[in-house]
Write an enzyme that holds these catalytic residues in place. Structure first.
Site, short mmCIF file in Angstrom:
data_model
loop_
_atom_site.label_atom_id
_atom_site.label_comp_id
_atom_site.label_asym_id
_atom_site.label_seq_id
_atom_site.Cartn_x
_atom_site.Cartn_y
_atom_site.Cartn_z
N ASP A 9 0.86 -1.19 0.00
CA ASP A 9 0.00 0.00 0.00
C ASP A 9 0.89 1.24 0.00
OD1 ASP A 9 -2.46 1.54 0.30
OD2 ASP A 9 -1.86 1.88 2.37
N TYR A 41 -0.93 8.56 -2.31
CA TYR A 41 -0.92 8.30 -3.76
C TYR A 41 -2.11 8.99 -4.44
CZ TYR A 41 2.55 4.44 -3.64
OH TYR A 41 3.69 3.67 -3.52
N GLY A 42 -3.16 9.25 -3.68
CA GLY A 42 -4.41 9.77 -4.25
C GLY A 42 -4.27 10.94 -5.20
N CYS A 72 -4.32 -1.39 -2.07
CA CYS A 72 -4.46 0.05 -2.25
C CYS A 72 -5.40 0.24 -3.44
CB CYS A 72 -3.08 0.64 -2.55
SG CYS A 72 -3.13 2.37 -3.05
N ASN A 73 -6.49 0.93 -3.21
CA ASN A 73 -7.47 1.12 -4.29
C ASN A 73 -6.90 1.98 -5.41
OD1 ASN A 73 -10.42 0.21 -3.20
ND2 ASN A 73 -9.09 0.84 -1.54
N THR A 74 -6.15 3.02 -5.03
CA THR A 74 -5.59 3.94 -6.01
C THR A 74 -4.66 3.17 -6.95
OG1 THR A 74 -5.61 5.53 -4.19
CG2 THR A 74 -4.54 6.22 -6.22
N CYS A 183 -11.01 3.12 -0.02
CA CYS A 183 -9.59 3.39 0.23
C CYS A 183 -9.26 2.56 1.46
CB CYS A 183 -9.37 4.87 0.51
SG CYS A 183 -7.71 5.23 1.13
N THR A 184 -8.17 1.81 1.39
CA THR A 184 -7.88 0.89 2.49
C THR A 184 -7.51 1.61 3.78
OG1 THR A 184 -5.66 0.63 1.58
CG2 THR A 184 -7.26 -1.10 1.06
N HIS A 185 -7.25 2.91 3.71
CA HIS A 185 -7.01 3.68 4.94
C HIS A 185 -8.31 3.93 5.72
CE1 HIS A 185 -3.12 4.68 3.12
NE2 HIS A 185 -2.75 5.23 4.25
N1 DGL Z 1 -4.80 3.24 0.83
C1 DGL Z 1 -4.76 3.65 -0.52
C2 DGL Z 1 -6.05 3.43 -1.24
O1 DGL Z 1 -6.71 2.46 -0.96
C3 DGL Z 1 -3.97 4.87 -0.88
C4 DGL Z 1 -4.35 6.17 -0.31
C5 DGL Z 1 -3.37 7.24 -0.72
O2 DGL Z 1 -2.17 7.04 -0.59
O3 DGL Z 1 -3.84 8.31 -1.15
O4 DGL Z 1 -6.39 4.14 -2.15
#
Ligand code: DGL
Length: 271
Positions: A9, A41-42, A72-74, A183-185
């Protein structure tokens, strides 16, 4: 030596998937990489996210994992297909599992999706949901501030709650009955998000279904770990290992060792 499941991630978000994998598959050894030096990453371009994902996958491949999980979804939105095509082991993302769970959960066919700017702009959830059930009405919203709060270890409290309430205001007037935490966060903030959305909205995290998909793939290929009961997991992060360790230990309720990784310039342009 036992082959591990490699999970990655942009930071601590993928730990929400790690926790579920540990619960469902306690014998599996996990190697986790959080790219905390370059989170979030978004807001980054698709090219940059693809480059970073490739770089982490290349790094993890040296440990000879049996599977890669892009938690990580992004990164899943922009890199899943390309990574799947470039490595010889199974590669799992988190968008399809989240979409499947939402379709199983919704009663009125109105599904909300919150995620990073990159994920929402990619339209990957709307596409995945409509592929499973074309009549689904999808309401998507980017919540750019949430990842930064989580990476700072801010999960609850009045400030966090009012930030979440403000961000989710555009969704409040719509009749959705489930909201995908795309988003996994975001599962770190689930309590406050739940309070803001109210009890009629079910919160969907991909972690549960992703862990099930991992289990199914490993079971079909006869690769489920059988012998080791308490595997020693490995954690890597590219930023401050102290905060990463604190968040990880609190979330997983386990003592862990973190290896800090300093990206070398040679890594940056690996393909
Ligand atoms: N946890 C990530 C996701 O699922 C990344 C979030 C990020 O870094 O912006 O998208």
């Amino acid at each position: 030596m036992q082959q591990a499941i490699a999970i990655l991630d942009s930071g601590v978000g993928g730990l929400t998937v790690v926790k579920e994998v540990m619960r469902q598959l306690p014998r599996e050894k996990i190697i986790y990489f959080g790219d905390t030096a370059r989170t979030p990453y978004g807001p980054r371009s698709a090219e940059e996210v693809l480059l970073f994902t490739r770089q982490i996958v290349n790094y993890l491949l040296q440990y000879n994992p049996k599977m890669i999980v892009i938690a990580c979804n992004t990164a899943t939105a922009v890199a899943l297909q390309e990574i799947q095509a470039s490595v010889s082991i199974p590669v799992v993302g988190v968008i399809q599992p989240g979409a499947r769970t939402a379709i199983k959960t919704t009663r009125n066919g109105v599904v909300g999706v919150i995620g990073t700017e990159g994920t929402i702009q990619s339209g990957a959830y709307a596409q995945a949901l409509k592929e499973i059930s074309p009549q689904t009405k999808v309401l998507s919203l980017a919540c750019p501030t949430f990842v930064t709060m989580v990476e700072q270890g801010l999960f609850s409290g009045e400030e966090v709650r009012s930030e979440i309430a403000l961000a989710l205001e555009p969704l409040q007037t719509h009749p959705m009955d489930c909201l995908i935490l795309g988003c996994t966060h975001y599962p770190f903030l689930a309590e406050s998000i739940g309070e803001v959305m109210g009890p009629s909205v079910s919160l969907i995290s991909s972690a549960d279904e992703t862990a099930r998909e991992i289990s199914t793939i490993l079971s079909h290929s006869g690769q489920l770990a059988r012998t080791i009961d308490h595997p020693i997991h490995q954690f890597f992060c590219s930023g401050d290992p102290k905060l990463f360790r604190i968040i990880t230990q609190n979330w997983l309720r386990e003592q862990i060792h973190v290896t800090p990784i300093v990206w070398q310039i040679t890594h940056l342009f690996m393909t």
